[in-house]
Write an enzyme that holds these catalytic residues in place. Structure first.
Site, PDB file in Angstrom:
ATOM      1  N   ASP A  77       0.952  -1.572   0.057  1.00  0.00           N
ATOM      2  CA  ASP A  77       0.570   0.128  -0.241  1.00  0.00           C
ATOM      3  C   ASP A  77       1.311   1.279  -0.210  1.00  0.00           C
ATOM      4  O   ASP A  77       1.492   1.048  -0.902  1.00  0.00           O
ATOM      5  CB  ASP A  77      -0.528   0.159   1.158  1.00  0.00           C
ATOM      6  CG  ASP A  77      -1.752   0.964   0.885  1.00  0.00           C
ATOM      7  OD1 ASP A  77      -3.107   0.634   0.402  1.00  0.00           O
ATOM      8  OD2 ASP A  77      -2.059   1.611   1.668  1.00  0.00           O
ATOM      9  N   ARG A  81       4.419   3.033  -2.225  1.00  0.00           N
ATOM     10  CA  ARG A  81       5.004   4.138  -2.756  1.00  0.00           C
ATOM     11  C   ARG A  81       6.642   4.843  -2.429  1.00  0.00           C
ATOM     12  O   ARG A  81       7.431   5.310  -3.219  1.00  0.00           O
ATOM     13  CB  ARG A  81       3.436   5.070  -2.947  1.00  0.00           C
ATOM     14  CG  ARG A  81       2.754   3.987  -2.941  1.00  0.00           C
ATOM     15  CD  ARG A  81       1.356   4.950  -2.812  1.00  0.00           C
ATOM     16  NE  ARG A  81      -0.370   4.692  -3.256  1.00  0.00           N
ATOM     17  CZ  ARG A  81      -0.486   4.156  -4.839  1.00  0.00           C
ATOM     18  NH1 ARG A  81       0.588   4.246  -5.607  1.00  0.00           N
ATOM     19  NH2 ARG A  81      -1.159   3.483  -4.692  1.00  0.00           N
ATOM     20  N   HIS A 249      -7.610  -7.086  -0.593  1.00  0.00           N
ATOM     21  CA  HIS A 249      -6.158  -5.983  -0.650  1.00  0.00           C
ATOM     22  C   HIS A 249      -5.063  -6.070   1.294  1.00  0.00           C
ATOM     23  O   HIS A 249      -3.902  -5.899   0.348  1.00  0.00           O
ATOM     24  CB  HIS A 249      -6.947  -4.119  -0.001  1.00  0.00           C
ATOM     25  CG  HIS A 249      -5.807  -3.226   0.252  1.00  0.00           C
ATOM     26  ND1 HIS A 249      -4.848  -2.917  -0.934  1.00  0.00           N
ATOM     27  CD2 HIS A 249      -4.930  -2.454   1.454  1.00  0.00           C
ATOM     28  CE1 HIS A 249      -3.694  -1.983  -0.606  1.00  0.00           C
ATOM     29  NE2 HIS A 249      -4.546  -1.455   0.597  1.00  0.00           N
TER      30      HIS A 249
END
Length: 271
Positions: A77, A81, A249
Site C-alpha cells: 500500500d 509507494r 487488499h
C-alpha cells in the site's frame, strides 16, 4: 531487508511475515515517517515533507545508520509507494523492490475514475485541505479502521482484537493524523509531479521488481487495457515479475506464509 506498511496500519502488519523471512535474512520493520511511532516531519506548504521522495530518503538514511548500505525494500500500500521511490532515487542502495497491491502513483491518478473514487476513498478524501480530513479521522478512528478491515476485501478474521485496537490507537494522535493526511496530499501533488518527471525522462527502476496484488481487488480488473499491473510496472522498471495472490487488499495479514514464500523466492532467485 526493510518492510514497510500501508494505511491505516503500522509495522505490526508484518507480525507474522517478518519472523518467517528472518530465518534467512536480516529484517527491519519500520513505521513510515508520520505513522505509528515514527516522528512527524515539519509541514511544508507543498506537503513535500511527507512526499515519497522525502520518506524514502529518511528510511534509506536510517538503514545506512544501521550499517546497511544496500538492502531490499518491500512495501504494501503506501509503503509500496515509498519502496519504488527509493529504488528510483537511490539505485545504488536498493538491491530488490517488492510492491504489494499498488501501481505507480502517477498511473493511479492518470487513470482515476469512479471506481477508484468509490473503492479507495482515502486517495481523494485525505488529500483535501486541512483540517477537514483530520477532523473526520479524529472523530471516529475506529470507523476508519473498521471500514478498511471489513470492506477492502480481506477477512476480518485476519485482524485479532489487539491488532485492530493498535491500528485504531495509531489514529488517535492528532499530529500523526495530520502527517498521514499530508502524505495523501503529497501523493495528489508533488508525488505525481516527481513520478511524471521520471516517466518523461525515461528514468527507470534498474533493480528486480516484484509486484503482487489481490486477486479480488481493483488492480486485478481495472488496468486490463494496460496489460494489468505488470503492464503498468513495465513502464517503470526493467526487470518485472509478479502475479495476483489470494485474499483481499491486506493479503500479507491474511496469508502470511504464502506472502513470505513469494518474497523469499523473489529475493533468492538467481535465474
Amino acid at each position: 531487508m526493510l518492510l514497510l506498511h500501508g494505511f491505516p496500519q503500522t509495522g505490526l502488519m508484518w507480525r507474522e511475515v517478518a519472523p518467517l523471512l528472518a530465518a534467512g535474512f536480516t529484517v527491519f520493520v519500520a513505521d513510515l515517517p508520520g505513522y505509528g511511532r515514527s516522528g512527524c516531519p515539519r509541514d511544508r506548504d507543498d506537503h513535500a515533507s511527507m512526499s515519497k521522495r522525502a520518506m524514502a530518503a529518511t528510511l534509506t538514511r536510517a538503514m545506512g545508520n544501521a550499517g546497511y548500505e544496500r538492502f531490499a525494500i518491500i512495501g504494501h500500500d503506501r509503503g509500496g509507494r515509498v519502496a519504488y521511490r527509493a529504488a528510483l532515487d537511490h539505485p545504488d542502495r536498493i538491491s530488490h523492490v517488492a510492491v504489494l497491491d499498488v501501481v505507480p502513483t502517477y498511473e493511479v491518478w492518470d487513470r482515476a475514475d469512479a471506481r477508484l473514487a468509490l473503492a479507495f476513498w482515502p486517495f481523494s478524501l485525505l488529500a483535501q485541505p486541512a483540517p477537514l480530513p483530520e477532523r473526520l479521522i479524529a472523530a471516529a478512528p475506529d470507523a476508519v479502521v473498521d471500514n478498511a478491515i471489513t470492506h477492502w476485501g480481506s477477512s476480518p478474521d485476519a485482524f485479532p482484537a489487539w491488532i485492530r485496537e493498535a491500528y485504531v490507537e495509531a489514529l488517535r494522535d492528532p499530529a500523526h493524523v495530520h502527517a498521514i493526511c499530508e502524505e495523501y496530499r503529497a501523493a495528489a501533488g508533488v508525488d505525481r509531479e516527481v513520478d511524471k518527471a521520471d516517466l518523461d525522462a525515461e528514468h527507470r527502476i534498474a533493480c528486480p521488481l516484484l509486484a503482487l496484488w489481490s486477486d479480488q481487488g481493483g488492480l486485478a480488473a481495472w488496468y486490463e487495457d494496460a496489460g494489468g499491473p505488470l503492464g503498468l510496472w513495465r513502464r517503470w522498471a526493467d526487470a518485472v515479475q509478479g502475479q495476483p495472490v489470494s485474499g483481499g487488499h491486506f493479503f500479507p495479514e491474511e496469508h502470511p506464509a504464502g506472502t513470505a514464500m513469494l518474497l523469499r523466492n523473489f529475493l533468492t532467485h538467481r535465474g
